[in-house]
Design an enzyme around this catalytic site. Structure first.
Site, PDB file in Angstrom:
ATOM      1  N   GLY A 100       7.108  -2.504   1.126  1.00  0.00           N
ATOM      2  CA  GLY A 100       6.247  -3.862   1.126  1.00  0.00           C
ATOM      3  C   GLY A 100       5.565  -3.565   2.976  1.00  0.00           C
ATOM      4  O   GLY A 100       4.473  -4.464   3.012  1.00  0.00           O
ATOM      5  N   TYR A 101       5.453  -2.503   3.586  1.00  0.00           N
ATOM      6  CA  TYR A 101       5.158  -2.527   4.896  1.00  0.00           C
ATOM      7  C   TYR A 101       3.512  -1.694   4.637  1.00  0.00           C
ATOM      8  O   TYR A 101       3.380  -0.573   3.997  1.00  0.00           O
ATOM      9  CB  TYR A 101       5.826  -1.908   6.069  1.00  0.00           C
ATOM     10  N   CYS A 102       2.337  -2.552   5.438  1.00  0.00           N
ATOM     11  CA  CYS A 102       0.842  -2.240   5.176  1.00  0.00           C
ATOM     12  C   CYS A 102       1.198  -1.055   5.876  1.00  0.00           C
ATOM     13  O   CYS A 102       0.152  -1.081   6.972  1.00  0.00           O
ATOM     14  CB  CYS A 102       0.414  -2.969   5.283  1.00  0.00           C
ATOM     15  N   THR A 103       1.009   0.226   5.823  1.00  0.00           N
ATOM     16  CA  THR A 103       1.182   1.568   6.159  1.00  0.00           C
ATOM     17  C   THR A 103       1.234   2.795   5.256  1.00  0.00           C
ATOM     18  O   THR A 103       1.586   2.557   4.648  1.00  0.00           O
ATOM     19  CB  THR A 103       2.548   1.783   7.498  1.00  0.00           C
ATOM     20  N   HIS A 137       4.976  -8.588   9.060  1.00  0.00           N
ATOM     21  CA  HIS A 137       4.390  -8.844   7.779  1.00  0.00           C
ATOM     22  C   HIS A 137       5.423 -10.447   7.526  1.00  0.00           C
ATOM     23  O   HIS A 137       5.432 -11.166   6.629  1.00  0.00           O
ATOM     24  CB  HIS A 137       4.975  -8.483   6.601  1.00  0.00           C
TER      25      HIS A 137
END
Length: 515
Positions: free
Chosen positions: A462-465, A505
């Site tokens: 789920g991390y935006c990386t 987040h």
């Protein structure tokens, strides 16, 4: 796992999805929706093989699944209830293996006639239920922060059963004055790592008054680099520096030296029992030197780093290591025909996931009759902090599949409702194969009847990386994998669940459910 309906309860979690009531420092009991009475099918071995076959690394690393974990994996409806009730991911835990692991180590020490005191390392898992279990087994605890200390003291004061000697040790890597002060006031032994920590302790004692209270300490030893090459460490002090600090305390009545401590980072070769035996022998000479200065050293602490075997098959592990070795010719990347990881990322820092010895068998080989005689001749207590080994087989992590897609290179990406901090330590990867199950028994039966295309892919989170890959390795799914399926990762209780978890987040932390 019992056949009757299971009562589960949630370990204290500040961001629990369910409303919390009462004292947040206590356990919040939340009964899981009941399931029908059931048991593992008669063909349990065949069922286990079928479960494993749904998800395997392109170079397989079949994990050891304890019976309670395999029974849960066999109950698709129960897994679905856990996710619906607690959200994804959810950590499911049991304290029964911890009791067995403690007893196994204690029996070895008894047979070797060596007085052993086990301390559970709190950093391995944050759940206070493991403290309560440890208290029932009369072991001690190792804390590495003020919060860990305060919580452990609360549990200790509320328990009718206490370990007999030094129930809490503080081995924190950095110790602010407030932590040192709390240790002094609560008679917690401080493991002193350097001369500045000792200076802070002296200042703290001066601030508390001219005569009382007193402090008890152990010195942390850094082993000799010429005797143990390839064992660099940022922790502890060389023997000569340690001895000088001990000498400086000879006239200080308010600081008592009660122990010598060491803890080393282990590689594959350094798990050999003979290596640890040599470390203990060197530390015994340091005990003699410090005692020679007039200090009453009562114990030697050999730290943690006990081996844990996560894998079923040694040959699989050896094959993986052969293929995963980074190539000099390709500047440390995998060769083009060895696409084992996302973007061919090297796995330079890994735990040895397969071990030839259990923790109990390993310490049995460490405590040879000659070494046991040296320990007993000095009338020493042997202490240890095997956090990982005590939590072997105590937990698993479950996450829900939210999507399956392809990236620009036509790789399948399987998106799970979790982030990479929720099953991660400081290592490059967790080298076990998960299990994939369908959302219910009905859909599982439908999956068996349907000819899903085989596929390969990577778990993403789920991390935006761009680097948000939950496991670096590529996995193969002979029957495919779909939205709504569940991924079960075994044996995550030790460090994997909690050591690196983050609320980036502002994501909620996973709930911890004990069975």
């Amino acid at each position: 796992m019992p056949e009757s309906p299971i009562e589960c309860f949630v370990c204290e979690t500040p961001d629990a999805r369910l409303p919390l009531t009462g004292n947040l420092d206590r356990m919040n009991h939340s009964p899981l929706p009941c399931r029908p009475k059931s048991s593992v099918p008669d063909s349990a071995p065949d069922h286990a093989i079928e479960l494993r076959s749904r998800c395997r690394g392109v170079v397989p690393l079949d994990a050891i699944w304890s019976p309670w974990m395999m029974q849960l994996a066999a109950e698709a409806d129960q897994v679905k209830q856990l996710i619906e009730f607690h959200g994804s991911p959810v950590n499911v835990l049991s304290t029964d293996p911890m009791r067995s692991n403690i007893n196994d180590l204690q029996k070895v020490a008894e047979r070797a006639n060596v007085p052993l005191q086990i301390h559970f390392a709190r950093k391995a898992n944050k759940c206070a239920e493991f403290v309560r279990t440890g208290l029932l087994e009369s072991i001690g605890f190792d804390v590495a922060s003020e919060s860990e200390l305060e919580e452990t003291l609360d549990e200790l004061h509320g328990s009718p059963q206490h370990p007999s000697k030094d129930p809490i040790l503080c081995t924190a890597a950095v110790k602010p004055a407030s932590l040192i002060r709390s240790c002094v006031l609560n008679d917690v032994v401080l493991v002193i790592d350097n001369k500045d920590e000792l200076a802070t302790l002296r200042e703290t004692l001066a601030g508390l008054g001219p005569t009382e209270p007193k402090a008890r300490i152990a010195f942390r030893l850094q082993h000799c680099p010429t005797k143990f090459p390839g064992l660099p460490s940022r922790f502890g002090m060389p023997a000569d520096e340690l001895t000088l600090l001990a000498k400086s305390l000879c006239d200080e009545s308010r600081i008592q030296v009660v122990g010598i401590h060491f803890h080393v980072h282990r590689s594959h070769e350094q798990f050999a029992p003979s290596f640890t035996k040599a470390l203990i022998e060197e530390a015994l000479h340091v005990v003699d030197r410090v005692r020679g200065l007039g200090h009453t050293v009562a114990w030697l602490d050999i730290g943690g780093g006990f081996p844990v075997n996560y894998l079923r098959d040694q040959m699989q592990w050896q094959r993986f290591l052969t293929k995963a070795l980074a190539s000099v010719e390709t500047n440390g990347r995998f060769a083009s025909d060895r696409k084992l990881t996302w973007n061919q990322r090297p796995l330079a820092d890994i735990d040895p996931a397969w071990q030839p010895l259990s923790a109990a068998n390993w310490i049995r080989e460490v405590l040879t009759p000659s070494l046991a005689n040296e320990i007993n001749r000095r009338e020493l207590i042997l202490k240890c902090e095997p956090g990982r080994a005590l939590l072997d087989c105590c937990g698993l992590t479950i996450a829900e599949v939210l999507f399956v897609k392809r990236d620009q290179n036509r790789n399948h990406l399987i998106g799970l409702m979790m982030n990479s901090s929720q099953c991660r330590t400081t290592r490059d990867d967790f080298l076990v194969d998960p299990i994939v199950i369908s959302a219910s028994k009905a859909s599982a039966e439908q999956t068996k009847k349907t000819d899903h295309a085989e596929m390969e892919g990577y778990f993403v989170g789920g991390y935006c990386t761009e680097s948000e890959y939950l496991m670096q390795r590529k996995f193969r799914f002979p029957n495919g994998i779909s939205r709504g399926d569940f991924v079960l990762i075994p044996n995550t209780a030790a460090y994997q669940m909690h050591f690196a978890e983050s609320r980036a987040h502002q994501m909620l932390l996973a709930e911890n459910v004990f069975i």
